[in-house]
Design a protein around this motif. Structure first.
Motif, mmCIF file in Angstrom:
data_model
loop_
_atom_site.group_PDB
_atom_site.id
_atom_site.type_symbol
_atom_site.label_atom_id
_atom_site.label_comp_id
_atom_site.label_asym_id
_atom_site.label_seq_id
_atom_site.Cartn_x
_atom_site.Cartn_y
_atom_site.Cartn_z
ATOM 1 N N LEU A 71 0.840 -1.201 0.000
ATOM 2 C CA LEU A 71 0.000 0.000 0.000
ATOM 3 C C LEU A 71 0.870 1.243 0.000
ATOM 4 C CD1 LEU A 71 -2.458 -1.219 2.765
ATOM 5 C CD2 LEU A 71 -2.697 -1.467 0.291
ATOM 6 N N VAL A 72 0.480 2.230 -0.798
ATOM 7 C CA VAL A 72 1.218 3.490 -0.883
ATOM 8 C C VAL A 72 0.226 4.638 -0.814
ATOM 9 C CG1 VAL A 72 2.779 4.909 -2.278
ATOM 10 C CG2 VAL A 72 2.923 2.419 -2.412
ATOM 11 N N GLU A 73 0.505 5.578 0.064
ATOM 12 C CA GLU A 73 -0.265 6.821 0.142
ATOM 13 C C GLU A 73 0.717 7.937 0.442
ATOM 14 O OE1 GLU A 73 -3.170 9.541 -0.089
ATOM 15 O OE2 GLU A 73 -3.464 7.430 -0.534
ATOM 16 N N GLY A 74 1.104 8.696 -0.571
ATOM 17 C CA GLY A 74 2.090 9.754 -0.382
ATOM 18 C C GLY A 74 3.417 9.171 0.066
ATOM 19 N N ASP A 75 3.905 9.615 1.229
ATOM 20 C CA ASP A 75 5.177 9.150 1.771
ATOM 21 C C ASP A 75 5.045 7.913 2.654
ATOM 22 O OD1 ASP A 75 6.632 11.161 0.546
ATOM 23 O OD2 ASP A 75 6.403 12.535 2.228
ATOM 24 N N THR A 76 3.839 7.374 2.762
ATOM 25 C CA THR A 76 3.600 6.204 3.605
ATOM 26 C C THR A 76 3.471 4.960 2.738
ATOM 27 O OG1 THR A 76 2.460 7.541 5.258
ATOM 28 C CG2 THR A 76 2.046 5.169 5.315
ATOM 29 N N VAL A 77 4.225 3.918 3.126
ATOM 30 C CA VAL A 77 4.179 2.620 2.446
ATOM 31 C C VAL A 77 3.971 1.561 3.516
ATOM 32 C CG1 VAL A 77 5.480 0.954 1.036
ATOM 33 C CG2 VAL A 77 5.720 3.422 0.612
ATOM 34 N N VAL A 78 3.079 0.597 3.236
ATOM 35 C CA VAL A 78 2.859 -0.539 4.125
ATOM 36 C C VAL A 78 3.094 -1.802 3.310
ATOM 37 C CG1 VAL A 78 1.235 -1.778 5.597
ATOM 38 C CG2 VAL A 78 1.209 0.732 5.554
ATOM 39 N N ILE A 79 3.995 -2.646 3.813
ATOM 40 C CA ILE A 79 4.340 -3.894 3.128
ATOM 41 C C ILE A 79 4.060 -5.059 4.066
ATOM 42 C CG2 ILE A 79 6.168 -5.235 2.017
ATOM 43 C CD1 ILE A 79 7.592 -2.567 1.414
ATOM 44 N N HIS A 80 3.391 -6.069 3.547
ATOM 45 C CA HIS A 80 3.110 -7.312 4.272
ATOM 46 C C HIS A 80 4.230 -8.294 3.927
ATOM 47 C CE1 HIS A 80 -0.038 -10.759 4.907
ATOM 48 N NE2 HIS A 80 1.040 -10.912 5.650
ATOM 49 N N TRP A 81 5.009 -8.677 4.938
ATOM 50 C CA TRP A 81 6.150 -9.574 4.747
ATOM 51 C C TRP A 81 5.921 -10.917 5.434
ATOM 52 C CZ3 TRP A 81 9.697 -8.168 1.410
ATOM 53 C CH2 TRP A 81 10.065 -6.827 1.267
ATOM 54 N N VAL A 82 6.517 -11.948 4.868
ATOM 55 C CA VAL A 82 6.660 -13.247 5.525
ATOM 56 C C VAL A 82 8.139 -13.605 5.482
ATOM 57 C CG1 VAL A 82 6.138 -15.711 5.446
ATOM 58 C CG2 VAL A 82 4.340 -14.044 4.936
ATOM 59 N N PHE A 83 8.696 -13.875 6.665
ATOM 60 C CA PHE A 83 10.099 -14.288 6.792
ATOM 61 C C PHE A 83 10.129 -15.677 7.417
ATOM 62 C CE2 PHE A 83 10.080 -9.637 7.288
ATOM 63 C CZ PHE A 83 10.880 -9.284 6.222
ATOM 64 N N GLU A 84 10.859 -16.578 6.800
ATOM 65 C CA GLU A 84 11.064 -17.913 7.362
ATOM 66 C C GLU A 84 12.551 -18.067 7.662
ATOM 67 O OE1 GLU A 84 7.459 -20.379 5.279
ATOM 68 O OE2 GLU A 84 9.431 -20.418 4.299
ATOM 69 N N PHE A 85 12.831 -18.328 8.935
ATOM 70 C CA PHE A 85 14.209 -18.456 9.399
ATOM 71 C C PHE A 85 14.485 -19.913 9.732
ATOM 72 C CE2 PHE A 85 12.787 -14.203 10.567
ATOM 73 C CZ PHE A 85 13.824 -13.406 10.129
ATOM 74 N N ASP A 86 15.526 -20.486 9.135
ATOM 75 C CA ASP A 86 16.011 -21.805 9.520
ATOM 76 C C ASP A 86 17.040 -21.583 10.618
ATOM 77 O OD1 ASP A 86 14.449 -23.010 7.568
ATOM 78 O OD2 ASP A 86 16.060 -22.953 6.078
ATOM 79 N N LEU A 87 16.792 -22.183 11.773
ATOM 80 C CA LEU A 87 17.673 -21.992 12.919
ATOM 81 C C LEU A 87 18.767 -23.054 12.937
ATOM 82 C CD1 LEU A 87 14.897 -21.172 15.535
ATOM 83 C CD2 LEU A 87 16.174 -19.621 14.053
ATOM 84 N N PRO A 88 19.877 -22.782 13.576
ATOM 85 C CA PRO A 88 20.988 -23.749 13.601
ATOM 86 C C PRO A 88 20.604 -25.103 14.195
ATOM 87 C CG PRO A 88 21.756 -21.603 14.319
ATOM 88 C CD PRO A 88 20.251 -21.513 14.193
ATOM 89 N N ASP A 89 19.610 -25.140 15.079
ATOM 90 C CA ASP A 89 19.210 -26.414 15.689
ATOM 91 C C ASP A 89 18.224 -27.204 14.838
ATOM 92 O OD1 ASP A 89 16.834 -25.014 15.973
ATOM 93 O OD2 ASP A 89 16.827 -25.065 18.167
ATOM 94 N N GLY A 90 17.953 -26.726 13.614
ATOM 95 C CA GLY A 90 17.054 -27.432 12.709
ATOM 96 C C GLY A 90 15.607 -26.984 12.790
ATOM 97 N N LYS A 91 15.263 -26.165 13.752
ATOM 98 C CA LYS A 91 13.902 -25.650 13.857
ATOM 99 C C LYS A 91 13.725 -24.488 12.887
ATOM 100 C CE LYS A 91 13.211 -27.007 18.632
ATOM 101 N NZ LYS A 91 12.902 -26.546 19.992
ATOM 102 N N MET A 92 12.452 -24.111 12.693
ATOM 103 C CA MET A 92 12.126 -23.020 11.782
ATOM 104 C C MET A 92 11.280 -22.006 12.532
ATOM 105 S SD MET A 92 9.798 -21.529 9.414
ATOM 106 C CE MET A 92 8.513 -22.665 8.974
ATOM 107 N N ARG A 93 11.496 -20.745 12.229
ATOM 108 C CA ARG A 93 10.682 -19.659 12.792
ATOM 109 C C ARG A 93 10.084 -18.890 11.621
ATOM 110 N NH1 ARG A 93 14.158 -16.461 16.242
ATOM 111 N NH2 ARG A 93 13.688 -18.036 17.782
ATOM 112 N N ARG A 94 8.762 -18.695 11.669
ATOM 113 C CA ARG A 94 8.059 -17.944 10.617
ATOM 114 C C ARG A 94 7.500 -16.679 11.252
ATOM 115 N NH1 ARG A 94 2.914 -17.396 8.157
ATOM 116 N NH2 ARG A 94 3.008 -17.486 5.886
ATOM 117 N N ILE A 95 7.847 -15.533 10.670
ATOM 118 C CA ILE A 95 7.357 -14.245 11.145
ATOM 119 C C ILE A 95 6.564 -13.602 10.016
ATOM 120 C CG2 ILE A 95 7.965 -11.935 11.981
ATOM 121 C CD1 ILE A 95 8.868 -13.976 13.971
#
Length: 123
Positions: A71-95
């Motif tokens: 979304l963009v309105e003038g100087d304002t932008v909103v972005i919907h992100w998905v981040f998936e992190f693979d952790l060193p112990d083999g687990k995964m974190r999704r933000i």
């Protein structure tokens, strides 16, 4: 106000997982970032890059994706992100988060992230 081409280039940099480079190239020198309202804002592009590099050093891999449309309105932008992190112990974190940005011309000046803190738990 940022151009659509600049926003697209920023998104492409993040999706390529060049998070530190995205901060270097698309944030003002005096930029700030804030996590929800749980922590004080981090100030200054150099500090933002150092924080991001430290986060990336603690994970085995990251996958970053923009959920369109943004979304963009003038100087304002909103972005919907998905981040998936693979952790060193083999687990995964999704933000999944919304990034609310205020731009100065073609650079991000202020950014605040909105997400459920419970997502920080690894699966």
């Amino acid at each position: 106000m940022p151009s659509r081409d600049t926003i697209e280039a920023f998104i492409a940099a993040v999706e390529s997982n060049d998070h530190v480079g995205a901060i270097r190239d698309f944030y003002t020198e005096d930029a700030s970032m804030q996590e929800n309202l749980t922590e004080p804002p981090r100030q200054g592009r150099q500090a933002l890059m150092e924080h991001e590099a430290a986060v990336l050093q603690r994970v085995a891999a990251v996958r970053s994706r923009c959920i369109r449309p943004y979304l963009v309105e003038g100087d304002t932008v909103v972005i919907h992100w998905v981040f998936e992190f693979d952790l060193p112990d083999g687990k995964m974190r999704r933000i999944e988060e919304l990034a609310h940005q205020t731009w100065r011309g073609e650079k991000i000046w202020r950014e605040r992230f909105y997400y459920d803190p419970a997502q920080r738990a690894a699966h």
